[in-house]
Write a protein that holds these residues in place. Structure first.
Motif, short mmCIF file in Angstrom:
data_model
loop_
_atom_site.label_atom_id
_atom_site.label_comp_id
_atom_site.label_asym_id
_atom_site.label_seq_id
_atom_site.Cartn_x
_atom_site.Cartn_y
_atom_site.Cartn_z
N SER A 136 0.89 -1.47 0.07
CA SER A 136 -0.09 -0.04 0.06
C SER A 136 1.00 1.21 0.09
O SER A 136 0.45 2.18 -0.61
N VAL A 137 1.99 1.34 0.54
CA VAL A 137 2.87 2.48 0.61
C VAL A 137 3.40 2.58 -0.73
O VAL A 137 3.80 3.62 -1.12
N ILE A 138 3.96 1.43 -1.51
CA ILE A 138 4.18 1.67 -3.10
C ILE A 138 3.16 2.10 -3.74
O ILE A 138 3.61 3.32 -4.57
N ILE A 139 1.94 1.93 -3.64
CA ILE A 139 0.78 2.43 -4.22
C ILE A 139 0.65 3.87 -4.18
O ILE A 139 0.79 4.52 -4.89
N SER A 140 0.77 4.20 -2.76
CA SER A 140 0.69 5.54 -2.22
C SER A 140 1.94 6.41 -2.61
O SER A 140 1.51 7.79 -3.10
N TRP A 141 2.93 5.86 -2.86
CA TRP A 141 4.27 6.75 -3.24
C TRP A 141 4.02 6.98 -4.53
O TRP A 141 4.21 8.09 -4.93
N GLY A 142 3.54 6.03 -5.43
CA GLY A 142 3.57 6.29 -6.84
C GLY A 142 2.43 7.29 -6.94
O GLY A 142 2.52 8.42 -7.92
N ASP A 143 1.27 7.25 -6.59
CA ASP A 143 0.30 8.24 -6.75
C ASP A 143 0.67 9.48 -6.35
O ASP A 143 0.32 10.47 -6.74
N PHE A 144 1.29 9.61 -5.07
CA PHE A 144 1.87 10.88 -4.80
C PHE A 144 2.80 11.60 -5.85
O PHE A 144 2.69 12.87 -6.14
N ARG A 145 3.58 10.81 -6.48
CA ARG A 145 4.52 11.57 -7.63
C ARG A 145 3.48 11.93 -8.84
O ARG A 145 3.87 12.91 -9.54
N ILE A 146 2.29 11.23 -8.95
CA ILE A 146 1.57 11.49 -10.06
C ILE A 146 0.68 12.71 -9.51
O ILE A 146 0.70 13.85 -10.36
N SER A 147 0.17 12.87 -8.54
CA SER A 147 -0.59 14.01 -7.92
C SER A 147 -0.87 13.92 -6.37
O SER A 147 -1.28 12.95 -5.88
N GLY A 148 -0.64 15.24 -5.76
CA GLY A 148 -1.30 15.24 -4.14
C GLY A 148 -2.52 14.72 -4.23
O GLY A 148 -2.93 14.17 -3.09
N MET A 149 -3.57 15.12 -5.11
CA MET A 149 -4.74 14.75 -5.04
C MET A 149 -4.96 13.25 -4.93
O MET A 149 -5.97 12.59 -4.46
#
Length: 300
Positions: A136-149
């Motif tokens: 789940s951390v990997i998913i969130s880290w990748g999503d954060f790189r895409i967008s804070g939203m």
């Protein structure tokens, strides 16, 4: 035990496909507030169930004690906020990320039983939880790189998983005294009332949506709710809880494929990798915590 009227494994396959449609249907109704979508999903489900309740289950309402009404009300409130958080998450993050993170619910449930019922962790459970959380951390880290939203959407999805866990933990004692139909009807009804109050408080309109949205609201009430969760709970008579739990792990895969086909959503490498790790961790978790007890399968 007598033979089932139909193959329970085939029924589970139908159930997995049915619950996989939930996130995509919510996305298709993205022009409506998440709480309105949730409100009509549950309201239509209650309306559909009403004739069956009146014909076959109305006598059970006399068995509901005051304490059970209080617990059912709390369960309904948590279910309402589960849908609010999860449906809202789909406005900010992808179907793949949202569904995978909501699927973490079994881990939150086990943490809840540890805190409130002092159920002990096995070594396998601890290791599998660490694996799933790492994913789940990997998913969130990748999503954060895409967008804070997108990261905000991930956070909402996790809140949705926590809410549905509270719904399960509060409602499990009532389920021992009531049939699945009666319990579901009561909780859905209370959850619908909660959502009405929520929507009125925030000034959300109950009307004025395109005709296609009303079909989507109805589809949400029928497909993932009845063709999904009802079939799972029917299959529990013939199959083990762990088998059904394993099957539910295919929901993120089905939802992601449908999102790719219908919504043209592209899955990033971090979502693929993190999702695979989360599902692997959950698989190990279910195996290590397998117990012979029946549960209500639901979140989608």
């Amino acid at each position: 035990m007598r033979m089932p009227p139909s193959n329970p494994y085939f029924t589970v396959v139908i159930g997995v496909f049915a619950i996989s449609t939930s996130a995509v249907l919510v996305k298709l109704a993205g022009g409506a507030p998440a709480s309105i979508v949730a409100n009509y999903r549950l309201l239509f489900a209650v309306i559909i169930m009403s004739p069956f309740i009146l014909l076959y289950y109305r006598h059970e309402f006399k068995q509901i004690k005051r304490k059970d009404w209080i617990l059912a009300s709390l369960a309904g409130v948590f279910l309402a906020f589960h849908f609010i958080f999860w449906f809202q998450s789909l406005n900010f993050t992808s179907v793949a990320s949202s569904v995978v993170l909501v699927t973490l619910q079994p881990i939150f449930a086990f943490l809840g039983t540890y805190l409130f019922y002092h159920e002990r962790f096995s070594t396998g459970a601890v290791i599998s939880m660490i694996i799933a959380i790492f994913g789940s951390v990997i998913i969130s880290w990748g999503d954060f790189r895409i967008s804070g939203m997108a990261l905000y959407g991930d956070f909402l999805a996790i809140l949705g998983a926590i809410m549905v866990t509270a719904y399960f933990l509060i409602g499990q004692t009532i389920r021992r005294r009531l049939s699945l139909m009666t319990y579901t009807f009561v909780v859905y009804g209370i959850s619908s009332i909660t959502l009405v109050i929520y929507n009125v408080s925030f000034g959300h309109s109950f009307i004025g949506y395109p005709s296609t949205y009303w079909w989507i609201f109805l589809a949400l009430a029928i497909v993932p709710t009845f063709l999904g969760h009802t079939l799972f709970n029917w299959a529990l008579k013939w199959l083990s809880t762990s088998t059904i739990s394993m099957a539910v792990l295919f929901e993120p895969i089905g939802a992601t494929l449908l999102a790719y086909i219908i919504l043209n959503e592209i899955v990033t490498w971090s979502q693929w990798l993190g999702g695979a790790i989360v599902l692997f961790g959950l698989f190990l978790f279910i195996v290590s915590t397998n117990k012979k007890r029946k549960v209500t399968i639901s979140h989608s």
